[in-house]
Design an enzyme around this catalytic site. Structure first.
Site, PDB file in Angstrom:
ATOM      1  N   VAL A  22       0.581  -1.427   0.481  1.00 56.12           N
ATOM      2  CA  VAL A  22       0.138   0.473  -0.158  1.00 56.12           C
ATOM      3  C   VAL A  22       0.907   1.083   0.131  1.00 56.12           C
ATOM      4  O   VAL A  22       0.732   2.172  -0.874  1.00 56.12           O
ATOM      5  CB  VAL A  22      -1.030  -0.029   1.075  1.00 56.12           C
ATOM      6  N   GLY A  23       2.179   1.133   0.602  1.00 51.57           N
ATOM      7  CA  GLY A  23       3.566   2.100   0.812  1.00 51.57           C
ATOM      8  C   GLY A  23       3.763   2.809   2.040  1.00 51.57           C
ATOM      9  O   GLY A  23       3.797   3.865   2.122  1.00 51.57           O
ATOM     10  N   THR A  25       6.642   3.032   3.709  1.00 48.27           N
ATOM     11  CA  THR A  25       7.881   2.846   3.058  1.00 48.27           C
ATOM     12  C   THR A  25       7.381   4.249   2.628  1.00 48.27           C
ATOM     13  O   THR A  25       8.664   4.906   2.964  1.00 48.27           O
ATOM     14  CB  THR A  25       8.897   1.717   1.831  1.00 48.27           C
ATOM     15  N   LYS A  46      12.603   0.209  11.575  1.00 47.62           N
ATOM     16  CA  LYS A  46      11.770  -1.352  11.329  1.00 47.62           C
ATOM     17  C   LYS A  46      11.732  -2.682  12.277  1.00 47.62           C
ATOM     18  O   LYS A  46      12.908  -3.195  11.813  1.00 47.62           O
ATOM     19  CB  LYS A  46      11.566  -1.478   9.510  1.00 47.62           C
ATOM     20  N   THR A  50      10.049  -8.826   6.062  1.00 53.53           N
ATOM     21  CA  THR A  50      11.271  -9.874   5.257  1.00 53.53           C
ATOM     22  C   THR A  50      10.610 -10.087   3.613  1.00 53.53           C
ATOM     23  O   THR A  50      10.592  -8.911   3.504  1.00 53.53           O
ATOM     24  CB  THR A  50       9.354 -10.786   5.573  1.00 53.53           C
ATOM     25  N   GLU A 124       8.053   1.820  11.314  1.00 53.47           N
ATOM     26  CA  GLU A 124       7.354   1.382   9.834  1.00 53.47           C
ATOM     27  C   GLU A 124       7.029  -0.400  10.328  1.00 53.47           C
ATOM     28  O   GLU A 124       7.624  -1.275  10.353  1.00 53.47           O
ATOM     29  CB  GLU A 124       8.720   0.813   9.330  1.00 53.47           C
ATOM     30  N   GLY A 127       3.580  -5.218   6.367  1.00 51.33           N
ATOM     31  CA  GLY A 127       2.095  -5.824   6.301  1.00 51.33           C
ATOM     32  C   GLY A 127       1.509  -4.562   6.537  1.00 51.33           C
ATOM     33  O   GLY A 127       1.306  -3.732   7.065  1.00 51.33           O
TER      34      GLY A 127
END
Length: 212
Positions: A22-23, A25, A46, A50, A124, A127
């Protein structure tokens, strides 16, 4: 985004989303630049990434390089400080970690350590909100564990109304203080007709990442 930038000082913000891809990062990049531009020393964390290729977490490394430019205090740190858990399999951390124990207390200490180098720490997630970190701990649970505010990223694509409302219900059920931002990157042309009219009617004002 609140007008008084001092509201965010000495806080951490957990960036999550309605789903994967979805953005997050891209959103972190926007937030890091925004807060740095407004005079705050920024930091990035973070907890786990993965889909790591050749022992290099792509998203975490990109944000780490940016943060070092915006806040030289982070030059003292390594990528393993910023992304302590790195897994090859592109799956939920609970699956990707395999035999590795994801230690929540360790992550809490790491978050506290990183926050000592900055005024505001952008965290962050991996998912969406309900992605499992452990069998009974999900990304949404880290927000309260880290005592963070939440920034929810939602897409402009068809279906975003449902995904946004479900995610907001989950945040409210856990009494999490949040703001949400729309990432105009899919179905952008049809968003004005298909989704925006309801979102405006329901929420009033909308925040767009592209406006930061």
């Amino acid at each position: 985004m609140k007008n008084d930038i001092t509201y965010y000082k000495n806080k951490s913000i957990f960036v999550s989303a309605t789903n994967t891809d979805v953005g997050k990062t891209y959103a972190c990049e926007k937030f890091l630049n925004y807060f740095a531009k407004n005079g705050l020393k920024v930091g990035y964390f973070k907890p786990c990434e993965t889909g790591v290729i050749n022992n290099k977490p792509l998203d975490g490394t990109k944000m780490f390089e940016l943060v070092k430019k915006l806040n030289p205090n982070f030059e003292k740190l390594s990528i393993n400080d910023v992304v302590p858990y790195q897994f090859e399999l592109p799956a939920a951390p609970y699956i990707a970690s395999q035999n590795t124990n994801i230690n929540i207390e360790f992550l809490k200490e790491k978050k506290k350590y990183l926050q000592s180098f900055c005024d505001i720490l952008i965290i962050e997630g991996a998912g969406g909100l309900m992605v499992p970190l452990k069998k009974d701990i999900f990304m949404i649970d880290l927000i309260n564990i880290f005592d963070s505010l939440a920034f929810l990223i939602t897409p402009s694509k068809l279906g975003c109304i449902n995904d946004t409302l479900l995610s907001i219900e989950a945040l409210k059920n856990r009494n999490i203080d949040f703001e949400f931002f729309i990432n105009l990157y899919k179905d952008e042309d049809s968003f004005e007709k298909v989704s925006k009219p309801f979102l405006i009617e329901y929420f009033g004002n909308l925040n767009f990442l592209q406006d930061l």
